[in-house]
Design a protein around this motif. Structure first.
Motif, PDB file in Angstrom:
ATOM      1  N   ALA A   6       0.504  11.053  -6.602  1.00 36.26           N
ATOM      2  CA  ALA A   6       1.346  10.198  -7.456  1.00 36.26           C
ATOM      3  C   ALA A   6       0.517   9.571  -8.573  1.00 36.26           C
ATOM      4  O   ALA A   6       0.974   9.482  -9.718  1.00 36.26           O
ATOM      5  CB  ALA A   6       2.010   9.110  -6.612  1.00 36.26           C
ATOM      6  N   ALA A   7      -0.700   9.135  -8.253  1.00 31.39           N
ATOM      7  CA  ALA A   7      -1.557   8.522  -9.270  1.00 31.39           C
ATOM      8  C   ALA A   7      -1.858   9.506 -10.391  1.00 31.39           C
ATOM      9  O   ALA A   7      -1.825   9.143 -11.574  1.00 31.39           O
ATOM     10  CB  ALA A   7      -2.852   8.021  -8.645  1.00 31.39           C
ATOM     11  N   GLU A   8      -2.140  10.743 -10.054  1.00 32.25           N
ATOM     12  CA  GLU A   8      -2.422  11.751 -11.081  1.00 32.25           C
ATOM     13  C   GLU A   8      -1.188  12.020 -11.929  1.00 32.25           C
ATOM     14  O   GLU A   8      -1.268  12.098 -13.155  1.00 32.25           O
ATOM     15  CB  GLU A   8      -2.935  13.047 -10.442  1.00 32.25           C
ATOM     16  CG  GLU A   8      -4.281  12.916  -9.783  1.00 32.25           C
ATOM     17  CD  GLU A   8      -5.389  12.493 -10.728  1.00 32.25           C
ATOM     18  OE1 GLU A   8      -5.288  12.717 -11.956  1.00 32.25           O
ATOM     19  OE2 GLU A   8      -6.384  11.923 -10.244  1.00 32.25           O
ATOM     20  N   LEU A   9      -0.028  12.159 -11.291  1.00 33.29           N
ATOM     21  CA  LEU A   9       1.197  12.455 -12.036  1.00 33.29           C
ATOM     22  C   LEU A   9       1.611  11.298 -12.939  1.00 33.29           C
ATOM     23  O   LEU A   9       1.939  11.499 -14.118  1.00 33.29           O
ATOM     24  CB  LEU A   9       2.330  12.814 -11.071  1.00 33.29           C
ATOM     25  CG  LEU A   9       2.134  14.072 -10.228  1.00 33.29           C
ATOM     26  CD1 LEU A   9       3.297  14.245  -9.262  1.00 33.29           C
ATOM     27  CD2 LEU A   9       1.956  15.300 -11.103  1.00 33.29           C
ATOM     28  N   VAL A  10       1.592  10.083 -12.417  1.00 37.14           N
ATOM     29  CA  VAL A  10       1.999   8.919 -13.210  1.00 37.14           C
ATOM     30  C   VAL A  10       0.963   8.641 -14.301  1.00 37.14           C
ATOM     31  O   VAL A  10       1.319   8.309 -15.434  1.00 37.14           O
ATOM     32  CB  VAL A  10       2.229   7.682 -12.316  1.00 37.14           C
ATOM     33  CG1 VAL A  10       2.496   6.440 -13.154  1.00 37.14           C
ATOM     34  CG2 VAL A  10       3.391   7.933 -11.355  1.00 37.14           C
ATOM     35  N   SER A  11      -0.303   8.792 -13.975  1.00 36.17           N
ATOM     36  CA  SER A  11      -1.338   8.591 -14.983  1.00 36.17           C
ATOM     37  C   SER A  11      -1.136   9.535 -16.165  1.00 36.17           C
ATOM     38  O   SER A  11      -1.221   9.122 -17.328  1.00 36.17           O
ATOM     39  CB  SER A  11      -2.714   8.815 -14.348  1.00 36.17           C
ATOM     40  OG  SER A  11      -3.725   8.709 -15.322  1.00 36.17           O
ATOM     41  N   ASN A  12      -0.862  10.798 -15.894  1.00 41.51           N
ATOM     42  CA  ASN A  12      -0.588  11.748 -16.980  1.00 41.51           C
ATOM     43  C   ASN A  12       0.628  11.308 -17.786  1.00 41.51           C
ATOM     44  O   ASN A  12       0.638  11.406 -19.011  1.00 41.51           O
ATOM     45  CB  ASN A  12      -0.368  13.157 -16.432  1.00 41.51           C
ATOM     46  CG  ASN A  12      -1.662  13.831 -16.038  1.00 41.51           C
ATOM     47  OD1 ASN A  12      -2.746  13.388 -16.387  1.00 41.51           O
ATOM     48  ND2 ASN A  12      -1.533  14.909 -15.295  1.00 41.51           N
ATOM     49  N   ALA A  13       1.652  10.832 -17.100  1.00 39.83           N
ATOM     50  CA  ALA A  13       2.882  10.435 -17.788  1.00 39.83           C
ATOM     51  C   ALA A  13       2.641   9.275 -18.746  1.00 39.83           C
ATOM     52  O   ALA A  13       3.183   9.257 -19.850  1.00 39.83           O
ATOM     53  CB  ALA A  13       3.965  10.068 -16.773  1.00 39.83           C
TER      54      ALA A  13
ATOM     55  N   ARG B 235      -1.426   0.128 -15.919  1.00 42.94           N
ATOM     56  CA  ARG B 235      -1.295  -0.676 -14.693  1.00 42.94           C
ATOM     57  C   ARG B 235      -0.168  -0.170 -13.813  1.00 42.94           C
ATOM     58  O   ARG B 235      -0.152  -0.419 -12.603  1.00 42.94           O
ATOM     59  CB  ARG B 235      -1.089  -2.147 -15.043  1.00 42.94           C
ATOM     60  CG  ARG B 235      -2.323  -2.768 -15.694  1.00 42.94           C
ATOM     61  CD  ARG B 235      -2.064  -4.159 -16.174  1.00 42.94           C
ATOM     62  NE  ARG B 235      -1.206  -4.082 -17.359  1.00 42.94           N
ATOM     63  CZ  ARG B 235      -0.988  -5.083 -18.191  1.00 42.94           C
ATOM     64  NH1 ARG B 235      -1.548  -6.258 -17.972  1.00 42.94           N
ATOM     65  NH2 ARG B 235      -0.213  -4.931 -19.240  1.00 42.94           N
ATOM     66  N   ALA B 236       0.759   0.590 -14.397  1.00 44.16           N
ATOM     67  CA  ALA B 236       1.871   1.158 -13.629  1.00 44.16           C
ATOM     68  C   ALA B 236       1.383   2.129 -12.565  1.00 44.16           C
ATOM     69  O   ALA B 236       2.039   2.314 -11.537  1.00 44.16           O
ATOM     70  CB  ALA B 236       2.853   1.851 -14.564  1.00 44.16           C
TER      71      ALA B 236
END
Length: 134
Positions: free
Chosen positions: A45-52, A16-17
């Protein structure tokens, strides 16, 4: 000289972040008069945070800043110091269910990379990209 700024949003290891980071990023860009970058920046940002949050077990963070040259830098920190796997070309990853994230980042950003980093005493890395302001 463009206005410079730097924001960091710490997030839990929770998918959800990703939505929270996207909406926060859009608000930041809107408040700084850069709404024209919002769609591309949200995707990155969605791709980077999702991977994280998908590929690590600890907390994560989104960092967004604007350089004196006017470049918008978007980075996702995570607690895993292992480098990300290099992306395939966008053509080779579009048919896959997973593993497209960094391919999209490489295709949509002006440049991208990663660097080791420490936050709050935890070893980890930033995976980042840059988007120029047109």
């Amino acid at each position: 000289m463009p206005e410079t700024w730097d924001y960091t949003l710490s997030v839990p290891n929770d998918l959800r972040a990703v939505t929270i980071c996207r909406r926060t990023l859009r608000l930041i860009l809107t408040m700084h008069g850069l709404i024209g970058l919002a769609d591309t920046a949200e995707l990155l940002a969605a791709e980077l945070v999702s991977n994280a949050v998908r590929h690590t077990k600890g907390a994560a963070a989104l960092r967004v800043r604007r350089s004196p040259e006017g470049v918008v830098w978007i980075g996702a920190w995570d607690a895993d110091p292992v480098p990300p796997e290099p992306p395939g070309s966008l053509e080779t990853v579009t048919d896959r269910e997973a593993g497209r994230g960094l391919g999209l980042v490489a295709a949509c950003a002006d440049c991208w990379g990663w660097q080791p980093s420490t936050r709050f005493g935890n070893r980890g890395k930033y995976v980042w990209c840059e988007v120029g302001v047109a």
